[in-house]
Design an enzyme around this catalytic site. Structure first.
Site, PDB file in Angstrom:
ATOM      1  N   GLY A   1      69.569  86.501  77.430  1.00  0.00           N
ATOM      2  CA  GLY A   1      69.440  85.881  76.114  1.00  0.00           C
ATOM      3  C   GLY A   1      68.262  84.943  75.995  1.00  0.00           C
ATOM      4  O   GLY A   1      68.067  84.331  74.946  1.00  0.00           O
TER       5      GLY A   1
ATOM      6  N   GLY B   1      62.750  91.997  75.808  1.00  0.00           N
ATOM      7  CA  GLY B   1      62.141  91.032  76.729  1.00  0.00           C
ATOM      8  C   GLY B   1      60.915  91.637  77.386  1.00  0.00           C
ATOM      9  O   GLY B   1      60.630  92.830  77.229  1.00  0.00           O
ATOM     10  N   SER B   2      60.200  90.822  78.145  1.00  0.00           N
ATOM     11  CA  SER B   2      58.923  91.282  78.696  1.00  0.00           C
ATOM     12  C   SER B   2      59.118  92.381  79.748  1.00  0.00           C
ATOM     13  O   SER B   2      58.269  93.271  79.867  1.00  0.00           O
ATOM     14  CB  SER B   2      58.161  90.090  79.291  1.00  0.00           C
TER      15      SER B   2
ATOM     16  N   LYS C   1      64.236  86.333  89.367  1.00  0.00           N
ATOM     17  CA  LYS C   1      65.509  86.480  88.650  1.00  0.00           C
ATOM     18  C   LYS C   1      66.722  86.541  89.587  1.00  0.00           C
ATOM     19  O   LYS C   1      67.858  86.409  89.146  1.00  0.00           O
ATOM     20  CB  LYS C   1      65.481  87.750  87.782  1.00  0.00           C
TER      21      LYS C   1
ATOM     22  N   GLU D   1      72.255  93.050  72.750  1.00  0.00           N
ATOM     23  CA  GLU D   1      72.121  93.534  74.136  1.00  0.00           C
ATOM     24  C   GLU D   1      73.487  93.761  74.763  1.00  0.00           C
ATOM     25  O   GLU D   1      73.717  94.756  75.455  1.00  0.00           O
ATOM     26  CB  GLU D   1      71.335  92.526  74.982  1.00  0.00           C
TER      27      GLU D   1
ATOM     28  N   ASP E   1      67.572  97.122  80.765  1.00  0.00           N
ATOM     29  CA  ASP E   1      67.297  95.813  80.166  1.00  0.00           C
ATOM     30  C   ASP E   1      66.928  94.816  81.259  1.00  0.00           C
ATOM     31  O   ASP E   1      67.198  95.050  82.442  1.00  0.00           O
ATOM     32  CB  ASP E   1      68.538  95.333  79.382  1.00  0.00           C
ATOM     33  N   GLY E   2      66.338  93.722  80.867  1.00  0.00           N
ATOM     34  CA  GLY E   2      65.999  92.657  81.803  1.00  0.00           C
ATOM     35  C   GLY E   2      67.113  91.626  81.875  1.00  0.00           C
ATOM     36  O   GLY E   2      68.187  91.811  81.305  1.00  0.00           O
ATOM     37  N   ALA E   3      66.856  90.534  82.577  1.00  0.00           N
ATOM     38  CA  ALA E   3      67.828  89.440  82.679  1.00  0.00           C
ATOM     39  C   ALA E   3      67.083  88.160  83.033  1.00  0.00           C
ATOM     40  O   ALA E   3      65.959  88.201  83.539  1.00  0.00           O
ATOM     41  CB  ALA E   3      68.880  89.741  83.739  1.00  0.00           C
TER      42      ALA E   3
ATOM     43  N   GLY F   1      65.413  85.729  75.506  1.00  0.00           N
ATOM     44  CA  GLY F   1      64.613  86.244  74.382  1.00  0.00           C
ATOM     45  C   GLY F   1      65.377  86.235  73.067  1.00  0.00           C
ATOM     46  O   GLY F   1      64.850  86.644  72.032  1.00  0.00           O
TER      47      GLY F   1
HETATM   48  C1  A5P Z   1      66.431  88.969  75.771  1.00  0.00           C
HETATM   49  O1  A5P Z   1      67.318  88.411  74.868  1.00  0.00           O
HETATM   50  C2  A5P Z   1      66.846  88.632  77.145  1.00  0.00           C
HETATM   51  O2  A5P Z   1      68.163  88.884  77.483  1.00  0.00           O
HETATM   52  C3  A5P Z   1      65.900  89.209  78.180  1.00  0.00           C
HETATM   53  O3  A5P Z   1      66.340  90.439  78.645  1.00  0.00           O
HETATM   54  C4  A5P Z   1      65.821  88.250  79.294  1.00  0.00           C
HETATM   55  O4  A5P Z   1      65.545  86.989  78.729  1.00  0.00           O
HETATM   56  C5  A5P Z   1      64.738  88.622  80.285  1.00  0.00           C
HETATM   57  O5  A5P Z   1      63.486  88.538  79.670  1.00  0.00           O
HETATM   58  P1  A5P Z   1      62.141  88.761  80.459  1.00  0.00           P
HETATM   59  O6  A5P Z   1      62.155  90.150  80.985  1.00  0.00           O
HETATM   60  O7  A5P Z   1      61.073  88.528  79.422  1.00  0.00           O
HETATM   61  O8  A5P Z   1      62.111  87.721  81.537  1.00  0.00           O
END
Ligand code: A5P
Length: 237
Positions: free
Chosen positions: A109, A41-42, A135, A117, A95-97, A111
């Site tokens: 998810g 993710g970004s 978030k 993940e 990781d992001g969320a 992304g």
């Molecule tokens: C990827 O599958 C996702 O779980 C990402 O971690 C989540 O969507 C957060 O993405 P961004 O950091 O791009 O908002």
């Protein structure tokens, strides 16, 4: 839940700046010799880039990527990689969320990488989740919950999830074709509006034949780093 503040530029409040600040703060959880789960993710990509810069400067880590995209990014940055089969345990995953609630329950998810993940995060001693201020939510559910399904059962599973009160949409690419995950499945984006009891919904979804995995991460994240008002707030479970 204890909270710590890590300072960042007090003038930086854009979403991009917040993602960068959270990614920066995550570096304190990574140490020489560790095996690091690399999120997707970004926001996670920013952390991966910072780790790449660290490796160039002498940081000795090995990464386990959570997606093909992250694998390619990490390779381009020169981060040594391992497959999940090659490791006993992952020290820390970053990781992001899409949403983070006060109990550090997550929706992930957006992304499309939720399956790998969750596997990587579950194999990690610590999962550090990063987020910009958008978030942080008091209750999960505004963001559509991604549910990874086998294509064969997607209509049946979609109906069952609709009966739980969600509006369900098959994720499609720009071309109109279904989005296909790294593991060859499809994704149903399920808008619940509010999810008052995430653990119960997680169990219901996990028990549905045809569901491979869902984006509710319950009791998995250990620390959330949320950038807000020019600071990074650390929330611990
Ligand atoms: C990827 O599958 C996702 O779980 C990402 O971690 C989540 O969507 C957060 O993405 P961004 O950091 O791009 O908002």
């Amino acid at each position: 839940m204890p909270a710590n503040n890590f300072s960042s530029d007090p003038m930086s409040h854009s979403q991009d700046d917040e993602k960068e600040a959270a990614a920066h703060a995550s570096l304190q959880f990574v140490h020489d010799g560790q095996i690091v789960g690399l999120g997707t993710g970004s926001t996670a990509s920013r952390a991966v880039r910072l780790l790449g810069a660290g490796v160039k400067a002498g940081l000795k880590i090995r990464g386990v990527p959570t997606s093909v995209h992250t694998k390619e990014l990490a390779e381009s940055l020169g981060i040594p990689l391992l497959t999940l089969d090659e490791v006993q345990q992952i020290d820390v995953t970053i990781d992001g969320a899409d949403e983070i609630d006060p109990q550090l329950q997550l929706i992930k998810g957006g992304g499309g990488a939720l399956l790998r993940e969750k596997v990587i995060a579950s194999a990690s001693r610590q999962m550090i989740v990063l987020g910009d201020s958008s978030k942080q939510v008091s209750m999960l559910g505004k963001f559509p919950l991604p549910v990874e399904v086998i294509p064969f059962a997607q209509v049946l599973v979609g109906k069952r999830i609709s009966e739980l009160g969600a509006s369900v949409h098959l994720r499609v690419e720009g071309s109109g074709k279904p989005f296909v995950t790294d593991e060859g499945h499809h994704i149903l984006d399920c808008s619940f509006g509010q999810i008052p009891d995430p653990p119960s919904l997680a169990r219901l979804l996990s028990d549905m034949p045809g569901v491979v995995e869902h984006g509710l991460f319950i009791h998995i994240a250990s620390v959330a780093l949320i950038a807000k008002n020019g600071k990074v707030l650390a929330l611990r479970r």
